[in-house]
Design a protein around this motif. Structure first.
Motif, PDB file in Angstrom:
ATOM      1  N   ARG A   1       0.829  -1.213   0.000  1.00  0.00           N
ATOM      2  CA  ARG A   1       0.000   0.000   0.000  1.00  0.00           C
ATOM      3  C   ARG A   1       0.859   1.256   0.000  1.00  0.00           C
ATOM      4  N   ILE A   2       1.981   1.195   0.697  1.00  0.00           N
ATOM      5  CA  ILE A   2       2.905   2.334   0.688  1.00  0.00           C
ATOM      6  C   ILE A   2       3.418   2.576  -0.730  1.00  0.00           C
ATOM      7  N   MET A   3       3.771   1.492  -1.418  1.00  0.00           N
ATOM      8  CA  MET A   3       4.259   1.621  -2.793  1.00  0.00           C
ATOM      9  C   MET A   3       3.170   2.139  -3.724  1.00  0.00           C
ATOM     10  N   ASP A   4       1.944   1.719  -3.492  1.00  0.00           N
ATOM     11  CA  ASP A   4       0.833   2.229  -4.302  1.00  0.00           C
ATOM     12  C   ASP A   4       0.633   3.724  -4.090  1.00  0.00           C
ATOM     13  N   THR A   5       0.901   4.185  -2.865  1.00  0.00           N
ATOM     14  CA  THR A   5       0.668   5.586  -2.527  1.00  0.00           C
ATOM     15  C   THR A   5       1.827   6.488  -2.948  1.00  0.00           C
ATOM     16  N   TYR A   6       3.053   6.041  -2.705  1.00  0.00           N
ATOM     17  CA  TYR A   6       4.223   6.903  -2.909  1.00  0.00           C
ATOM     18  C   TYR A   6       5.104   6.474  -4.077  1.00  0.00           C
TER      19      TYR A   6
END
Length: 611
Positions: free
Chosen positions: A343-348
């Motif tokens: 999810r972090i990779m999807d966001t940033y």
């Protein structure tokens, strides 16, 4: 795990083993983001790497030398690294020169987390060594004719065609969460310690294996200067270490809690005028809810972006993914991190330098045992009381191994440490065993997706801090000076764990009570801990939960389990094991089934919430 895998076979039989070698490498491609590269495949050497776009493996090659650097070296250009390693190779492959001293000098003045491989094509000799803290977990196997080295035990398991586990290591894993020394969970696989050098130069002799750097925590070189001078020096070293880890071509992201360690990193990033954002994680059980307010206060004070991520229970699919990536080396209670990192990779975005405060809780604080440690037996009792995941007698019952055998093994190991003072032996245990076996494995899990960094284990910062008298770190005195120098405003924000700031006069009383608490007998301390956390304490998984049903199925259907643990004793003692202890036990049962069973019971719970 991303990184290198290699085999050196002096019999010259590797060219005919292409199917098995390539099959072993294919097993390390954990998802579609991974790729592989074969750097060498000759009759004597097979060298390959599996990695994703956020991971770094660099190779330099000429007619004589093949140099491969797995991981990151900070503050040096590629050409500088290449020239320095070529110089080191002149020592390594010259029998008349002292190559160990040259390697020691280099790694103690080089900041990074790395493994270096050097191969002389002309003389058919090789050498491999790692950073002095073993920031990148790496494993090896050898016999009289060949040596295998890999960032993943799975590579060695595949090529030795054995998944046999080490009984002593299982005992230690269930008790401590990791095995000590060079042992791993796997009988034929050993782990590098920090600053280990392996060299094979003589085709008629076994490889030379030696640890060339060992920190002596009794030898305090900086015991003259006052606390203000040390705080000034540490502020500069920490800022420089943070600066070296900033990559202007990537997004800089900091995992920010409500505590001190990540906050101090955020201050350094801010003082450097770095562009960065912060994220705070709230666990599913909301035990760390107090962190939210103070983490946001820090982000607001520093005027940086902040976002809250809610962790969700891991599914069977997430657990299998972590099991596949880390082969049990990171316990499955951390499986919730898998979807969180995605999810972090999807966001940033995927190109992230992921900062954390990892290590600050050890390097900047007085972590010596509280009270008097009179002798080695007293130290062992303290170590077990303060580090156990599952009670010692329960581990003994489950594994069928005698407690006395473990204690003798641990005693022999502790006595080998260079320190004479028992409290300093405890520090050596934490940095030589717990950090590589526990803390760094968690970072390595993150490294499967992102690019995690922390400035606290920068070699210049670490060596300076650990050479300061521990008395200056007592009661957070040095930490307080450091934070106030870096940012009085951020230092004045409450520490979530205390509900008051490090600058408060309440800290003296807190530290006094803390010393009293840790000096209590273990049974009283556990009672106080339970009462303090009553109402917030996470209970063991309920009898009808998905994870318990999966666990019971493993005990009933996986025949290989009985080779390592007693299913009957496990069931009998399950009520004496808390949540974290159970998660380590479940890691062992899941690993055994994963390696020895026809199908993992976790397959039945791919989309179900588990833990």
């Amino acid at each position: 795990m991303p990184g290198i895998s290699l085999i050196f076979d002096r019999r010259g039989k590797l060219e005919n083993q292409e199917p098995s070698l390539f099959n072993a490498i294919e097993k390390l491609l954990h998802n579609n983001n991974y790729t592989k590269k074969i750097y060498s495949h000759t009759e004597n050497l097979f060298l390959a790497a599996t990695y994703h776009e956020n991971y770094r493996v660099r190779c330099f090659e000429d007619k004589t030398l093949l140099i491969c650097v797995d991981g990151v070296i900070y503050g040096k250009s590629s050409s500088q690294i290449e020239n320095e390693l070529k110089n080191i190779s002149n020592y390594i492959f010259n029998p008349e020169r002292d190559f160990k001293s040259r390697i020691t000098e280099w790694i103690l003045t080089t900041d990074g987390e790395y493994v270096v491989f050097l191969y002389n094509k002309i003389s058919d000799q090789f050498c491999i060594f790692n950073d002095p803290l073993c920031r990148l977990p790496i494993y090896y196997y050898y016999d009289n004719d060949l040596i295998m080295v890999s960032r993943e035990p799975r590579f060695i398991i595949e090529l030795t065609e054995t998944a046999d586990l080490n009984h002593d290591s299982i005992f230690e894993y269930l008790l401590l969460g990791y095995s000590f020394g060079e042992k791993t969970l796997f009988r034929k696989t050993l782990q590098f310690k920090g600053g280990t050098v392996i060299k094979m130069a003589d085709k008629a002799a076994s490889p030379e294996i030696e640890r060339v750097t060992t920190f002596n925590f009794e030898d305090k070189k900086y015991n003259v200067a006052g606390i203000d001078k040390h705080a000034d020096n540490l502020a500069g070293l920490l800022t420089d270490a943070t600066d070296r880890r900033i990559d202007s071509t990537r997004n800089n992201l900091l995992a920010l809690s409500g505590g001190l360690d990540s906050r101090t990193v955020s201050i350094c990033l801010s003082n450097l005028n770095a562009a960065f954002d912060t994220v705070t994680f709230l666990d599913y059980f909301k035990l760390f809810e107090p962190d939210i307010k103070y983490a946001k206060d820090v982000a607001d004070t520093l005027d940086v972006g902040w976002e809250l991520f809610h962790a969700k229970p891991a599914t069977g699919k997430d657990i299998l993914e972590l099991l596949n990536i880390k082969t049990g080396m990171n316990y499955l209670g951390q499986s919730f991190s898998v979807p969180l990192l995605k999810r972090i990779m999807d966001t940033y975005g995927s190109e992230i330098t992921f900062f954390s405060g990892e290590g600050g809780d050890k390097v900047l604080r007085d972590i010596r045992p509280v009270g008097n440690i009179h002798n080695i037996d007293h130290l062992i009792k303290y170590l077990i009381a303060h580090n156990s995941m599952i009670p010692l007698d329960v581990v003994s019952d489950i594994t069928g191994s005698y407690k006395s055998e473990f204690i003798s093994r641990l005693k022999e190991h502790l006595l080998k440490y260079c320190e004479k003072d028992m409290k300093m032996k405890y520090l050596q245990f934490l940095f030589s065993e717990r950090c590589p076996g526990w803390n760094f494995q968690g970072e390595d899990r993150n490294r499967s997706y992102l690019y995690p960094v922390t400035p606290y284990y920068s070699i210049p910062f670490f060596t300076y801090s650990m050479n300061i008298p521990d008395t200056l770190k007592q009661n957070f005195k040095l930490y307080r000076k450091l934070m106030v120098k870096l940012s009085p405003e951020a230092a004045a924000i409450n520490n979530a764990k205390w509900n008051f700031p490090i600058t408060s006069e309440k800290l003296k009383l807190y530290c006094a009570l803390r010393r009293i608490y840790f000096a209590m007998p273990a049974k009283i301390r556990h009672f106080v801990h339970y009462r303090h956390n009553f109402g917030r304490r996470v209970s063991p998984y309920s009898e009808d939960s998905n994870v318990m049903n999966c666990f019971k199925r493993q005990l009933e259907t996986c025949g290989a389990l009985s080779d390592y643990i007693s299913p009957e004793e496990t069931v009998k003692n399950i009520d004496r094991i808390d949540k974290t202890g159970f998660e380590h036990l479940f890691t062992i049962t899941s690993l055994i089934e994963y390696l020895h069973g026809e199908e993992s019971s976790l397959e039945e719970y791919l989309e179900s919430e588990m833990m």
